[in-house]
Design a protein around this motif. Structure first.
Motif, PDB file in Angstrom:
ATOM      1  N   LEU A 153      45.655  53.320  34.999  1.00  0.00           N
ATOM      2  CA  LEU A 153      45.301  54.540  35.169  1.00  0.00           C
ATOM      3  C   LEU A 153      44.114  54.922  34.361  1.00  0.00           C
ATOM      4  O   LEU A 153      43.233  55.823  35.100  1.00  0.00           O
ATOM      5  CB  LEU A 153      45.716  55.710  34.112  1.00  0.00           C
ATOM      6  N   ILE A 154      43.596  54.260  34.084  1.00  0.00           N
ATOM      7  CA  ILE A 154      42.099  53.937  33.713  1.00  0.00           C
ATOM      8  C   ILE A 154      41.365  53.793  34.474  1.00  0.00           C
ATOM      9  O   ILE A 154      41.329  52.744  35.606  1.00  0.00           O
ATOM     10  CB  ILE A 154      41.181  53.674  32.450  1.00  0.00           C
ATOM     11  N   ALA A 155      40.522  54.936  35.455  1.00  0.00           N
ATOM     12  CA  ALA A 155      39.315  55.083  36.027  1.00  0.00           C
ATOM     13  C   ALA A 155      37.552  55.354  35.748  1.00  0.00           C
ATOM     14  O   ALA A 155      37.604  56.331  35.924  1.00  0.00           O
ATOM     15  CB  ALA A 155      39.466  55.287  37.576  1.00  0.00           C
ATOM     16  N   ASN A 156      36.888  54.007  35.783  1.00  0.00           N
ATOM     17  CA  ASN A 156      35.289  54.522  35.349  1.00  0.00           C
ATOM     18  C   ASN A 156      34.825  53.655  36.502  1.00  0.00           C
ATOM     19  O   ASN A 156      35.173  52.670  36.439  1.00  0.00           O
ATOM     20  CB  ASN A 156      35.153  54.649  34.649  1.00  0.00           C
ATOM     21  N   TRP A 157      33.445  53.774  36.819  1.00  0.00           N
ATOM     22  CA  TRP A 157      32.420  51.990  37.108  1.00  0.00           C
ATOM     23  C   TRP A 157      31.976  51.412  36.015  1.00  0.00           C
ATOM     24  O   TRP A 157      31.360  50.721  37.218  1.00  0.00           O
ATOM     25  CB  TRP A 157      30.980  53.239  37.467  1.00  0.00           C
ATOM     26  N   LEU A 158      32.615  51.213  34.560  1.00  0.00           N
ATOM     27  CA  LEU A 158      32.971  49.980  34.277  1.00  0.00           C
ATOM     28  C   LEU A 158      33.570  49.019  35.185  1.00  0.00           C
ATOM     29  O   LEU A 158      33.180  47.182  35.128  1.00  0.00           O
ATOM     30  CB  LEU A 158      32.543  50.212  32.337  1.00  0.00           C
ATOM     31  N   ASN A 159      34.170  48.898  35.631  1.00  0.00           N
ATOM     32  CA  ASN A 159      34.610  48.202  36.751  1.00  0.00           C
ATOM     33  C   ASN A 159      34.569  48.183  37.875  1.00  0.00           C
ATOM     34  O   ASN A 159      34.182  49.565  38.819  1.00  0.00           O
ATOM     35  CB  ASN A 159      36.808  48.873  37.126  1.00  0.00           C
ATOM     36  N   ILE A 160      33.691  47.352  38.320  1.00  0.00           N
ATOM     37  CA  ILE A 160      33.321  46.888  39.811  1.00  0.00           C
ATOM     38  C   ILE A 160      33.764  48.053  40.935  1.00  0.00           C
ATOM     39  O   ILE A 160      32.954  48.653  41.957  1.00  0.00           O
ATOM     40  CB  ILE A 160      32.388  45.605  40.149  1.00  0.00           C
TER      41      ILE A 160
ATOM     42  N   PRO B 159      41.103  46.076  37.746  1.00  0.00           N
ATOM     43  CA  PRO B 159      41.316  46.928  37.001  1.00  0.00           C
ATOM     44  C   PRO B 159      42.011  47.684  35.669  1.00  0.00           C
ATOM     45  O   PRO B 159      43.742  46.639  35.746  1.00  0.00           O
ATOM     46  CB  PRO B 159      41.497  49.079  37.813  1.00  0.00           C
ATOM     47  N   PRO B 160      41.893  48.449  34.571  1.00  0.00           N
ATOM     48  CA  PRO B 160      40.502  48.670  34.226  1.00  0.00           C
ATOM     49  C   PRO B 160      39.539  47.254  34.247  1.00  0.00           C
ATOM     50  O   PRO B 160      40.180  46.108  33.470  1.00  0.00           O
ATOM     51  CB  PRO B 160      40.538  49.072  32.991  1.00  0.00           C
ATOM     52  N   THR B 161      38.067  47.871  33.481  1.00  0.00           N
ATOM     53  CA  THR B 161      37.356  47.349  32.931  1.00  0.00           C
ATOM     54  C   THR B 161      36.732  47.550  31.310  1.00  0.00           C
ATOM     55  O   THR B 161      37.003  48.634  31.801  1.00  0.00           O
ATOM     56  CB  THR B 161      36.161  46.589  33.515  1.00  0.00           C
ATOM     57  N   LEU B 162      38.014  46.962  30.498  1.00  0.00           N
ATOM     58  CA  LEU B 162      37.113  47.940  29.098  1.00  0.00           C
ATOM     59  C   LEU B 162      36.439  47.008  28.133  1.00  0.00           C
ATOM     60  O   LEU B 162      36.160  45.314  28.577  1.00  0.00           O
ATOM     61  CB  LEU B 162      38.599  47.634  28.540  1.00  0.00           C
ATOM     62  N   PRO B 163      35.997  47.709  27.211  1.00  0.00           N
ATOM     63  CA  PRO B 163      34.850  46.517  27.076  1.00  0.00           C
ATOM     64  C   PRO B 163      35.192  44.969  26.064  1.00  0.00           C
ATOM     65  O   PRO B 163      34.154  43.730  26.186  1.00  0.00           O
ATOM     66  CB  PRO B 163      33.918  47.597  25.703  1.00  0.00           C
ATOM     67  N   TRP B 164      36.130  45.335  25.618  1.00  0.00           N
ATOM     68  CA  TRP B 164      36.386  43.701  24.422  1.00  0.00           C
ATOM     69  C   TRP B 164      37.031  43.661  25.543  1.00  0.00           C
ATOM     70  O   TRP B 164      36.886  41.511  25.252  1.00  0.00           O
ATOM     71  CB  TRP B 164      36.946  45.119  23.777  1.00  0.00           C
TER      72      TRP B 164
END
Length: 515
Positions: A348-355, A424-429
């Protein structure tokens, strides 16, 4: 006679010259990071993942720190503390590169930097509130893989502090971790502050396991222990994200690293069992299991490599299934396989940190300049392409690992990184999955500088409250500058000459005019 000069005060010299400076314990560097961590803890009371109803500040005389200008001040103090922790970590890294400190100062530094965060509100995330909510569901006989914590009609403090996105979303974690969360909630009840602190204490067992495995992994994988500890234990991703968060990845990594170590030491039954248990905490650990099969197959005697592979594969599956079934049954009280469907929740998390998501958003914005379209088809197609790429990459890495040994560990590490980046998703940790394993290999200084840039960047791209900052473009520009400067500072202290210009302006101007 030992010099009284702080090692970090001779940074304009080359590495060879710095190696001639006598070693000393970096007290001031450790103290700097500890001050920074303390500022993080204090400022988090107003700028971190604070509670809806805060029993510490509440509506008392210090409640102003949570609103308006007080909140701005808290953020300023928090980012100052973050800067001091990063500065101290980079200075520590320079000592490591120069070979002037061993493992003990790094462990002391990591311990000092983590200590204030033990009692801090969550930093750069609110996931721990979800952990407690899902543990409460299991405690009260509800299925966390069917519904979110919003269905609870008890423990109002636990429920109301779960992020709105996860209120009605099934748990994406393994059943063994939910059993751990259940135990924490059973102990702390509706007291969220004690719940967060106890969760950190429990997760420290994961850190202890990783610390036990790393020195032994370094012996097998050819790295240097101070570098491995600096990368895997003292970095902002570990100190601020995994511990300050806190995140359950910390415990999963213990089973992963000890399991890989067991495979290197030919204890393959133990290896498969431990990594399977790690999977029951966070499913990502399963990525390592196929690589363990190659390691086992290459330790078997016999002329036929195919037969050895089949024997190792059959034995691995024969171990995996009963551990998986028993772990699920013990944790949930039944063979509830609903947790597999819960793995879809993070998507459900969608942002550009995930290439792949970022590429889909770029194409969407280009087309949207001409035609009024929805973003979802572009992101969906890009994510599907990313998954195909990930599958192809993962299969190739697995095949290249067929020689077993250290090569299989390396391929498993970069596969874990690829999963963190492409799935997806890509989260920092998530990047710690691969970094912790790879930290035990030999590193070049320029690659360590890249890790510094990535560590600072991924820590800062979320606000201290846990909300993403990825579309605040001016803020992200500042994050990029800070990340690049931190990376450059590892290889060349004060890369822009700012401190030198302030301390010795005449020399600085003379050097500039001679260029």
């Amino acid at each position: 006679m030992a010099t009284t000069t702080d090692p970090a005060q001779t940074p304009s010299t080359g590495l060879a010259e710095r190696l001639r400076v006598p070693s000393r314990f970096p007290y001031r560097t450790i103290a700097m990071g500890t001050v920074g961590s303390t500022l993080l803890m204090i400022a988090a009371l107003g700028a971190g993942g604070i509670l809806i109803k805060d029993p510490v500040l509440g509506h008392g005389p210090l409640s102003w720190v949570r609103y308006g200008h007080g909140r701005m001040l808290a953020n300023a103090v928090l980012y100052t503390g973050f800067g001091l922790v990063v500065w101290a970590w980079v200075r520590l890294g320079r000592y490591v590169l120069a070979g002037r400190i061993g493992s003990r100062p790094i462990l002391v530094a990591a311990g000092c930097w983590m200590a204030p965060l033990l009692v801090s509100p969550p930093l750069f995330t609110r996931d721990v509130f979800s952990y407690l909510g899902q543990g409460a569901q299991l405690l009260y006989g509800l299925d966390p893989y069917a519904n979110g914590p919003a269905e609870l009609d008890v423990l109002p403090n636990v429920v109301q502090n779960v992020h709105p996105l996860w209120q009605t979303t099934p748990a994406p974690y393994g059943p063994l971790f939910l059993l751990i969360s259940k135990g924490v909630v059973a102990t702390t009840g509706d007291n969220m502050i004690l719940g967060v602190i106890l969760m950190r204490v429990v997760l420290l067992a994961g850190l202890a396991g990783t610390l036990w495995a790393l020195p032994r992994l370094v012996k097998h994988l050819g790295g240097k222990l101070p570098v491995a500890l600096w990368l895997a234990v003292a970095s902002p991703m570990m100190v601020i994200h995994l511990f300050g968060g806190p995140h359950n990845d910390l415990m999963m990594l213990a089973f992963l690293t000890i399991g890989v170590l067991a495979a290197l030491e030919r204890k393959h039954v133990v290896a498969v069992v431990l990594v399977t248990i790690g999977m029951l905490i966070k499913p990502t650990a399963a990525i390592a299991l196929p690589f363990l099969v190659w390691m086992w197959a290459n330790h078997l005697t016999g002329e036929s490599k195919v037969r050895n592979f089949l024997r190792a594969g059959a034995a691995s599956v024969g171990l995996f299934l009963p551990v998986f079934v028993a772990g699920t049954w013990i944790s949930l009280g039944s063979l509830n396989m609903g947790w597999w469907s819960g793995l879809k929740a993070p998507q459900l998390i969608a942002n550009w940190l995930n290439i792949p998501t970022g590429i889909g958003e770029v194409f969407y914005n280009l087309v949207h300049l001409i035609v009024d379209v929805q973003v979802s088809p572009f992101v969906t197609v890009a994510r599907a392409a990313g998954m195909l790429l990930l599958i192809g990459f993962g299969v190739r890495q697995w095949w290249l690992a067929r020689g077993g040994g250290t090569e299989a560990v390396y391929r498993a590490g970069i596969s874990l990184l690829a999963v963190a980046i492409l799935m997806p998703p890509t989260l920092p940790w998530y990047l710690t999955w691969g970094f912790v394993l790879l930290s035990a290999f030999k590193w070049q200084p320029r690659h360590l500088a890249l890790v510094v840039a990535v560590s600072v960047f991924v820590t800062l791209v979320y606000y201290p409250t846990g909300e993403q900052a990825l579309y605040d473009w001016w803020f992200i520009a500042g994050v990029v500058v800070a990340s690049l400067y931190s990376a450059a500072s590892l290889l060349r202290p004060d890369p822009l000459g700012i401190i030198d210009a302030w301390r010795r302006p005449e020399k600085f101007l003379r050097d500039q005019s001679s260029r």
